[in-house]
Design a protein around this motif. Sequence first.
Motif, PDB file in Angstrom:
ATOM      1  N   LEU A  35      14.901  60.372  42.993  1.00 57.29           N
ATOM      2  CA  LEU A  35      15.789  59.905  44.051  1.00 57.29           C
ATOM      3  C   LEU A  35      15.604  60.778  45.277  1.00 57.29           C
ATOM      4  N   GLY A  36      16.065  60.271  46.405  1.00 58.96           N
ATOM      5  CA  GLY A  36      16.001  61.089  47.613  1.00 58.96           C
ATOM      6  C   GLY A  36      15.991  60.218  48.845  1.00 58.96           C
ATOM      7  N   HIS A 187      16.508  54.085  44.956  1.00 57.45           N
ATOM      8  CA  HIS A 187      17.603  54.477  45.845  1.00 57.45           C
ATOM      9  C   HIS A 187      18.939  54.105  45.208  1.00 57.45           C
ATOM     10  N   MET A 189      21.756  54.582  42.622  1.00 60.88           N
ATOM     11  CA  MET A 189      22.351  55.511  41.652  1.00 60.88           C
ATOM     12  C   MET A 189      22.713  54.770  40.366  1.00 60.88           C
ATOM     13  N   ILE A 201      16.121  64.965  42.211  1.00 55.66           N
ATOM     14  CA  ILE A 201      16.423  64.589  43.594  1.00 55.66           C
ATOM     15  C   ILE A 201      15.468  65.351  44.507  1.00 55.66           C
ATOM     16  N   ASP A 203      14.096  66.169  48.268  1.00 53.57           N
ATOM     17  CA  ASP A 203      14.496  66.154  49.675  1.00 53.57           C
ATOM     18  C   ASP A 203      13.641  67.154  50.431  1.00 53.57           C
ATOM     19  N   ILE A 216      23.737  66.020  36.540  1.00 53.38           N
ATOM     20  CA  ILE A 216      23.657  66.018  38.005  1.00 53.38           C
ATOM     21  C   ILE A 216      25.009  65.628  38.598  1.00 53.38           C
ATOM     22  N   SER A 217      25.639  64.630  38.006  1.00 56.47           N
ATOM     23  CA  SER A 217      26.903  64.189  38.585  1.00 56.47           C
ATOM     24  C   SER A 217      28.062  65.058  38.119  1.00 56.47           C
ATOM     25  N   LEU A 287      27.249  60.231  40.449  1.00 57.18           N
ATOM     26  CA  LEU A 287      25.876  60.614  40.797  1.00 57.18           C
ATOM     27  C   LEU A 287      25.668  60.488  42.309  1.00 57.18           C
ATOM     28  N   ASP A 288      26.339  59.489  42.900  1.00 58.13           N
ATOM     29  CA  ASP A 288      26.280  59.323  44.356  1.00 58.13           C
ATOM     30  C   ASP A 288      26.727  60.585  45.078  1.00 58.13           C
ATOM     31  N   TYR A 291      24.366  63.439  44.555  1.00 51.64           N
ATOM     32  CA  TYR A 291      23.158  63.243  45.356  1.00 51.64           C
ATOM     33  C   TYR A 291      23.408  63.674  46.796  1.00 51.64           C
ATOM     34  N   THR A 295      21.544  66.808  48.656  1.00 50.45           N
ATOM     35  CA  THR A 295      20.724  66.654  49.857  1.00 50.45           C
ATOM     36  C   THR A 295      21.399  67.332  51.050  1.00 50.45           C
TER      37      THR A 295
END
Length: 309
Positions: A35-36, A187, A189, A201, A203, A216-217, A287-288, A291, A295
């Motif tokens: 993701l990223g 893209h 989640m 992730i 970036d 992660i979340s 997770l959103d 993320y 970032t």
Amino acid sequence: MALIEVRNVHKSYGAREVLRGIDLDITDGEVVGILGPNGAGKTTLVEAIGGLRTPDSGSISVADIDPTREDARLRQLVGMQLQQCRLPAKITPAEALDLFGSFYPEPRATEELLERFGLSDQRGQHFEKLSGGQQQRLSVALALIGRPRIAILDELTTGLDPAARREIWSYLDGLTAEGTTILLVTHSMEEAEYLCDRVAILDGGRIVAEGTPAEISGTGAAQVITFVPSATLDHEVLSGLPGITGVSLDNGRFTVTGDAAAPQTVLAALSGRAIRAEQLRIVTPSLDEAYLRATALALENPADASKEN
Ligand SMILES: Nc1ncnc2c1ncn2[C@@H]1O[C@H](COP(=O)(O)OP(=O)(O)OP(=O)(O)O)[C@@H](O)[C@H]1O
């Protein structure tokens, strides 16, 4: 040894360094999501793993194969769905699947894929006349026709309607049950949470966070509970409870962080003292949010991001 090993990979386009020292291990049978934000280097990374781009430095190994050198062996192992599927304007889905299938010893049946990817009615239609979503589904089917041990899928379901997305996810569930290793750029989640064992992730050309979607979340670890107690409550009552990692009090409202069991622990302690938790909120970071946090942190620390060049 991991099935895919990426070690300290750097890649620049002209003066722009797009990958800045990537390390990533993917084990056999794993489903890993990348993701990223736009331009983070996701496509560059997965296409380097698929042998379509050559790193400037560092190394990549895919089942002991160097993707930049052993193209024919790699093609038998890896099925790639590219972000932009380029096919001749006049080729039909059935012809494209038959053609791609002819490159492999035991291809999946064209008919099965046309049906699973909702293209039976368009089997004879020219590629240029297919809708964006139909072209997208065809590109995924083409990536999978050779029964690849590793599938690399770049924005698998972007632009697809919800029913088509679910259909593709369920097809991929079947592939993972058969042991296919999947690396996917997304893209979404929701897609990452549904499909992936692990996400990274990316970036600014670096992996800024990596773990299971739950890690992660933070759902496996941190929970945040906020409330206003109905009677006076000592800070220490909460901070001494098992699994609680932080307690703060602001304007009569407590904010408590702790492990997955923390909400029950806190509510049980309050009820034992006949105190009610008013205006109660329990927040499980999604997770959103994770993320955006990861970032944003990378943005806040650009100095860190350029240190190791
Ligand atoms: N062949 C190329 N030549 C020059 N620059 C490139 C090339 N491919 C990618 N770039 C640039 O490298 C950066 C990373 O691109 P990449 O496609 O890897 O990002 P991404 O994370 O997949 O982005 P997106 O989410 O928008 O698809 C971008 O700034 C892009 O413009």
